[in-house]
Every structure is written in structure tokens, then in C-alpha cells.
Design a protein around this motif. Structure first.
Motif, PDB file in Angstrom:
ATOM      1  N   LYS B  46       5.045 -11.714 -17.657  1.00  0.00           N
ATOM      2  CA  LYS B  46       5.582 -10.477 -17.089  1.00  0.00           C
ATOM      3  C   LYS B  46       6.918 -10.712 -16.388  1.00  0.00           C
ATOM      4  N   THR B  47       6.939 -11.704 -15.502  1.00  0.00           N
ATOM      5  CA  THR B  47       8.184 -11.990 -14.784  1.00  0.00           C
ATOM      6  C   THR B  47       9.274 -12.414 -15.749  1.00  0.00           C
ATOM      7  N   THR B  48       8.906 -13.235 -16.733  1.00  0.00           N
ATOM      8  CA  THR B  48       9.877 -13.688 -17.727  1.00  0.00           C
ATOM      9  C   THR B  48      10.498 -12.491 -18.444  1.00  0.00           C
ATOM     10  N   LEU B 161      10.834  -3.823 -10.902  1.00  0.00           N
ATOM     11  CA  LEU B 161      10.061  -4.213  -9.720  1.00  0.00           C
ATOM     12  C   LEU B 161       9.054  -5.287 -10.097  1.00  0.00           C
ATOM     13  N   ASP B 162       9.206  -6.485  -9.511  1.00  0.00           N
ATOM     14  CA  ASP B 162       8.309  -7.588  -9.838  1.00  0.00           C
ATOM     15  C   ASP B 162       7.232  -7.722  -8.771  1.00  0.00           C
ATOM     16  N   GLU B 163       6.066  -7.232  -9.043  1.00  0.00           N
ATOM     17  CA  GLU B 163       4.942  -7.267  -8.107  1.00  0.00           C
ATOM     18  C   GLU B 163       5.394  -6.967  -6.676  1.00  0.00           C
ATOM     19  N   PRO B 164       6.040  -5.820  -6.474  1.00  0.00           N
ATOM     20  CA  PRO B 164       6.637  -5.573  -5.159  1.00  0.00           C
ATOM     21  C   PRO B 164       5.599  -5.383  -4.064  1.00  0.00           C
TER      22      PRO B 164
HETATM   23 MG   LIG Z   1       5.362 -13.176 -12.111  1.00  0.00          MG
END
Ligand SMILES: [Mg+2]
Ligand SMILES: Nc1ncnc2c1ncn2[C@@H]1O[C@H](COP(=O)(O)OP(=O)(O)OP(=O)(O)O)[C@@H](O)[C@H]1O
Lengths: 262, 341
Positions: B46-48, B161-164
Motif C-alpha cells: 500500500k505505501t509503495t 493519506l498513508d494510514e493517517p
Molecule cells: Mg505502509
């Protein structure tokens, strides 16, 4: 506090006495009116400071010391800060190895380092004593600057630069507005540490001083081998005051305790 | 309508071409003005994916289109993308206002417009009163809102938004979720949010995208995805705990809350499948109990049922009734997922 932890308080007090006691004695002796290194001082005077000012080798050595400390601190920062940046933010294969290489001067005894520099640089390349001193001190200080600046970078969020880029800042603006301010406290601490380390260094300087060129601690060492009067105490106080002044000034300038408001 | 972001067979491998892909051949369209969530277990990429959209990572292969134009090799500062990091990444040496104004100043907007828009963004997240403070003086939830304001202030073409919300405690998380949705609706921004919390995804998404090991498993409106998981991975991820094998049927699944427990030898309804079983565990969950039942005839030995729990003990014999309208047929009988969860 004192009542609740008597043992801890006692140990703290002993530690303070052990650390500051000699300093207090030194200061006392430096201001003595008598002519021996006796404590308590026999009256107060500035005569030994005056005597130190009269003694030409001390004045020269003081100049050398400050010059070497300034130049080698600047060089160690100029080399250390980019190195830290590359280590922390770049993608360097074998990062750990390089990082540990920067650590070796701390591990290698200074006398060994001094001897190597003496033979290879001073004699081999015929660089002047002053030049060799500067090179030697730079090598000595480099690990401190890399480590201390590195610590301030390692504590900072590595996403800060990405955040800046995402907000439209190019690499240069990102460096000037984000990376550098974040490193500032680390650079300030590294400056203090490096300057004072250079100023007070004996073993390395001892091997690298040449004819007519000596740092103040080395000159003091020479002096006490022949005469034993309170002049050295007075000079020591000057070194001490200088160290504290540098620490204080850098702290005020960079205000590094304020940068991180947490 | 043209998607704001399009991923065209995008892959990323860390450490060269022969390494395992963090993201594999991902096709994804992000619809304008919508809230898209990327959902999946830890390490699924996901982050990638988000970092590739933002431009912090180059895809190993495939193309990224922003507003219809190929942006695969555009540097992040030229993409006009707003990113909210999991760690907030607020500039510690700047005031809240300067943090929010950073992206406006890099755009060389006139001073009064910078002030006005930074002020508006802070107002949007309800933090006007903290304008002069440093990030270190704010709570986690407040820092999170500053990060949101900073990203929104530049009027990005897409907000990432990365796991905000993952650093916030449970109550604040729910509150911030609403706040996030309100800000997105008020600004009309296109948003992509990464999460591994299915509840968050269900509540926020117009479109939810479920990833597994760098691949897309299913995407769509949560109202369609949730009741109709396409395969076993998605079903497990969405909390369908039961995978019974019924005579004459392919792989199916059913949620614990739809499994009925009857006394032993009672008859299930005409529209239900029935299995004999033995209770193996009763776990108190607050408003109900989770009862685990061994069903020797049911293939996958253990079934879970939500039940008032009163009177049931391990060792009791029961009849398990599975209402057919709640049985979901799965496209596959894949190996159990979530191995690296
Ligand atoms: Mg991540
Ligand atoms: N810098 C990196 N170098 C090497 N491998 C990486 C790197 N970053 C991520 N990976 C690997 O790529 C895969 C996907 O990572 P990613 O961070 O995208 O997962 P994620 O879905 O965001 O997980 P999480 O929910 O834990 O944040 C993981 O297997 C991870 O180990």
C-alpha cells in the motif's frame, strides 16, 4: 529529594566534588599572590596571569592552538556534514562499513595516528608542522562531527524531505529550508565538541609539534618539566574560560535547545 | 470522466529486477472528487503504491498518468500532490502557520494570498488558535490535522493519506475519520487513503481497493464489495470467518453473525443448510459471545457463530444452520490468506 534518596544524593555530591574540586583548586592557585602551587592561595593577585602574558612561548602557543582548533573544526564540519548526509539520506552500498570507518580514529590510539601522520605527512611529504597539526586534528575531530550531526539527522523524521518535495520544493530549497535547519542543533553541538577537543588535545599534538610550533597544552607540558610555579595554573584557567565561552556562545547562537520545541 | 490518477500495469521491486515485487502489475483508476481507499494486510504494497503516485519511488515497470498525462518520471515537486504521512512529518523548526504555508510559498504566491489560504486551511481543520505554535507543542491528533491542512492548502489534484489515523487512540480515530470525510466533501478533493482497518475503509470509501501481496484482489463500492467478496482472501480480510464445505456446492463463505445455532437434532429451516457440530469454545465479546463449533461433515472443521452464548458450554452438541441467502459463493478456494498479517 535529599531526604528520600540519601545514598543517591551522597553519591551525586561526591561526584560533583571529584569533578569540580580540582577545578576549584586550580582557579584558586591561579589567583595566588604567593609563588608556589599551594592551596589555599596565599592572598589574591593577577601576577601569574601577567607572568603568563610575558612568557612568549605561551602567547605563540595560544595563537597556534586557537588557529588549529578553528581550522580543524571548520574542516571536520566541511567534510563531516556532507558525509553524514550521504550516509543518512543517500543510498550507499555497504553503509555500515563506511559509517564504522568514520569511527576508527576514535578507536585507534591517538599516538598511533600521530606517529603515522608524523612519518608519512610531516617527514614524507614535507608538510609544515602547522599543516600536519591541522590535518591530524581534522582526522581526530571527524568522527565527532559525523556522529553528532548524524545523531541529529537520525532523530529527525526521514519523511521530512519527502514532505517538502511533495509541497513543491526542489532539492535545493528542501535542503536549505528543511534539512539544514533540522541539522542545525547537531552542527552546533558538533562545533562545540570539536573545538574543545582540539583545544585540549595533548597526545596527538605532542607528536606533531615541530620546531617553533606547539599548541598551548604541549607548551604547558614543556613548561612544568622545568619550572613549577603558578603560571601553568593561570594558563589552564585561560583555556578553561575559552572552552566554556565557546560552548556558551555556540549555544546562544544556534539556540539548539529551542529548535525542537518538544 | 477522466481519472485523476491512472496506474497502468505498475510494478515495483525493491533491490532490482530479480527481487520479489512489492507491487505487481497494478491497474488502478482514481476517480475525480471521490474517496478511494487502498486496503490490505501489512506488507501488501500500500505505501509503495502511494509513494509511486507521489513520485518518491519510480515504478520498476508500468506507467503512471496524472490528469491523463504520463507522469512516470515527473519529480514529486512538479506533481501537485498533497501527501499526509503516517508520521505527520511536520517541520519541527517552523510554526504551524509556516508549516501550512510552506507549499504556498514554494508556489511563489503573493504574501497576502499565502496568509489567507494558510488561514483558511487551518480554519478548515479547526486549529486557527494554534497558528503560532510549534508542532512539538501539539497533541498527536492536532499534528495530524496540521498535516492535513498543509496538504489541502496547496489545492492538490489528489490528496494521498498513508494510514493517517493509525497513531491515534480508538476514540480519536473515529472522530478524525468523520473529520477527514467532512474535509474531503467540503473541498471536493480527490483522495486516496491507505489503511489496514476495514472499518475505516468501509466508512470512508466511495471505492475500496483490496490488495494482497502487491496484487489487486477486488475493487468497487464498499456496499457491493462487502456483501460479495470475490475470493477467499477478500472474504477473510473482511471478517467472513467461515468456509464450510457443503455437499453439492463450490467454495462458499458466511459471516459469523449469520450462522444460527440450534439445539442438537432440531431441524433447520427449508432455506437453510444444516450441519451437526460440537461446541469447542465460547468467547465472551461484550454484547455477544463467539461460539466455535466443530462440524466433522463441514469440511473446514471449525465454524464460528455470534450467539447470546447463554447456556452453551464446550462439549455441547448443536445443529448449525446456514441461511442460504447469506452464503456467498467464492471464485476460488485459495490457500488461507493473511499469513504475513
Ligand atoms: Mg505502509
Ligand atoms: N525500502 C525498502 N526496501 C526493501 N523492501 C521494502 C522497502 N519498503 C518496503 N519494502 C517491502 O515491500 C513490501 C511492501 O511494503 P509496503 O511498505 O508498501 O507495505 P504496506 O502495505 O504499506 O504495509 P504496512 O501496512 O505495514 O505499512 C513489503 O514486503 C516490504 O518488506
Amino acid at each position: 529529594m535529599i531526604l528520600r534518596r540519601p545514598l543517591l544524593s551522597l553519591l551525586t555530591a561526591i561526584a560533583f566534588v571529584l569533578m569540580l574540586g580540582p577545578v576549584a583548586i586550580l582557579i584558586g592557585v591561579a589567583f595566588t599572590a604567593g609563588s608556589t602551587l599551594a592551596f589555599p592561595p596565599e592572598g589574591l593577585s593577577l601576577r601569574w596571569f601577567a607572568a603568563a602574558l610575558e612568557y612568549r612561548p605561551f602567547i605563540d602557543a595560544f595563537g597556534t592552538s586557537v588557529l588549529v582548533a578553528l581550522v580543524s573544526t571548520a574542516l571536520a564540519l566541511a567534510l563531516g556534514v556532507p558525509a553524514t548526509l550521504a550516509l543518512q539520506r543517500g543510498r550507499i552500498p555497504g553503509r555500515r562499513v563506511v559509517e564504522n570507518l568514520f569511527f576508527t580514529p576514535i578507536i585507534v590510539p591517538e599516538l598511533v595516528l600521530g606517529l603515522a601522520l608524523f612519518q608519512q605527512v610531516m617527514v614524507g611529504l614535507q608538510i609544515t608542522a602547522l599543516g600536519t597539526l591541522v590535518i591530524g586534528h581534522t582526522v581526530l575531530l571527524l568522527p565527532y562531527t559525523v556522529r553528532v550531526v548524524g545523531a541529529s539527522l537520525a532523530l529527525a523524521d526521514p519523511r521530512l524531505e519527502e514532505a517538502a518535495r511533495g509541497l513543491g520544493a526542489g532539492p535545493v530549497r528542501t535542503f536549505l529550508r528543511v534539512t539544514l535547519p533540522v541539522m542545525a542543533p547537531g552542527i552546533a553541538s558538533a562545533t562545540i565538541l570539536a573545538f574543545i577537543t582540539s583545544l585540549n588535545n595533548v597526545p596527538l599534538s605532542l607528536l606533531l609539534t615541530g620546531p617553533g610550533v606547539a599548541t598551548l597544552p604541549v607548551e604547558m607540558l614543556n613548561y612544568v618539566q622545568s619550572s613549577f610555579d603558578p603560571v601553568v595554573a593561570a594558563v589552564s584557567v585561560v583555556l578553561l574560560v575559552l572552552s566554556v565561552a565557546v560552548a556558551f556562545a555556540t549555544e546562544r547562537l544556534a539556540g539548539f535547545t529551542k529548535v525542537f520545541g518538544r | 470522466m477522466e481519472p485523476v490518477v491512472r496506474l497502468d500495469r505498475v510494478s515495483h521491486r525493491f533491490g532490482g529486477r530479480d527481487a520479489v515485487a512489492a507491487v505487481s502489475d497494478l491497474d488502478l483508476d482514481v476517480a475525480r472528487g471521490r474517496f478511494t481507499t487502498l486496503l490490505g494486510p501489512s506488507g501488501c504494497g500500500k505505501t509503495t503504491t502511494l509513494r509511486m503516485i507521489a513520485g518518491f519511488l519510480r515504478p520498476t515497470s508500468g506507467r503512471i498518468l496524472l490528469e491523463g498525462a504520463d507522469a512516470t518520471s515527473t519529480p514529486p515537486e512538479k506533481r501537485n500532490i498533497g501527501m499526509v504521512f503516517q508520521s505527520y512529518a511536520l517541520f519541527p523548526h517552523m510554526t504551524i502557520t509556516d508549516n501550512v504555508a510552506f507549499g504556498l510559498r514554494t508556489r511563489r504566491l503573493p504574501g497576502d494570498e499565502v496568509r489567507r489560504r494558510a488561514g483558511e486551511a487551518l480554519e478548515l481543520v479547526g486549529l486557527s488558535h494554534a497558528a503560532g505554535r510549534k508542532p512539538g507543542e501539539l497533541s498527536g491528533g492536532q499534528q495530524q490535522r496540521v498535516a492535513l491542512a498543509r496538504a489541502v492548502a496547496i489545492r492538490p489534484s489528489v490528496l494521498l493519506l498513508d494510514e493517517p489515523l493509525s497513531n491515534l487512540d480508538a476514540r480519536l480515530r473515529v472522530q478524525m475519520r468523520r473529520e477527514l470525510l467532512r474535509v474531503q466533501r467540503e473541498t471536493g478533493l480527490t483522495a486516496v487513503l491507505v489503511t489496514h482497518d476495514q472499518e475505516e475503509a468501509l466508512e470512508l470509501s466511495d471505492t475500496m481497493v483490496i490488495l494482497n501481496a502487491g496484487r489487486l484482489e477486488q475493487q468497487g463500492d464498499p456496499r457491493e464489495v462487502f456483501p460479495r467478496p470475490a475470493n477467499r482472501f477478500v472474504a477473510e480480510f473482511l471478517g467472513y470467518d467461515n468456509f464450510p464445505v457443503l455437499p453439492g456446492a463450490g467454495p462458499v463463505t458466511i459471516r459469523p453473525e449469520h450462522v444460527r445455532l440450534l439445539p442438537a437434532r432440531a431441524a433447520e429451516g427449508a432455506d437453510e443448510a444444516g450441519l451437526d457440530g460440537t461446541v469447542t469454545a465460547v468467547t465472551f465479546q461484550g454484547s455477544h459471545c463467539l461460539v466455535e463449533v466443530d462440524t466433522p461433515a463441514g469440511g473446514d472443521a471449525t465454524l464460528r457463530s455470534v450467539h447470546p452464548g447463554d447456556g452453551l458450554r464446550p462439549g455441547d452438541s448443536v445443529r448449525v444452520a446456514l441461511p442460504r441467502r447469506h452464503l456467498v459463493a467464492l471464485a476460488d478456494a485459495a490457500a488461507p490468506a493473511g499469513a504475513d498479517r
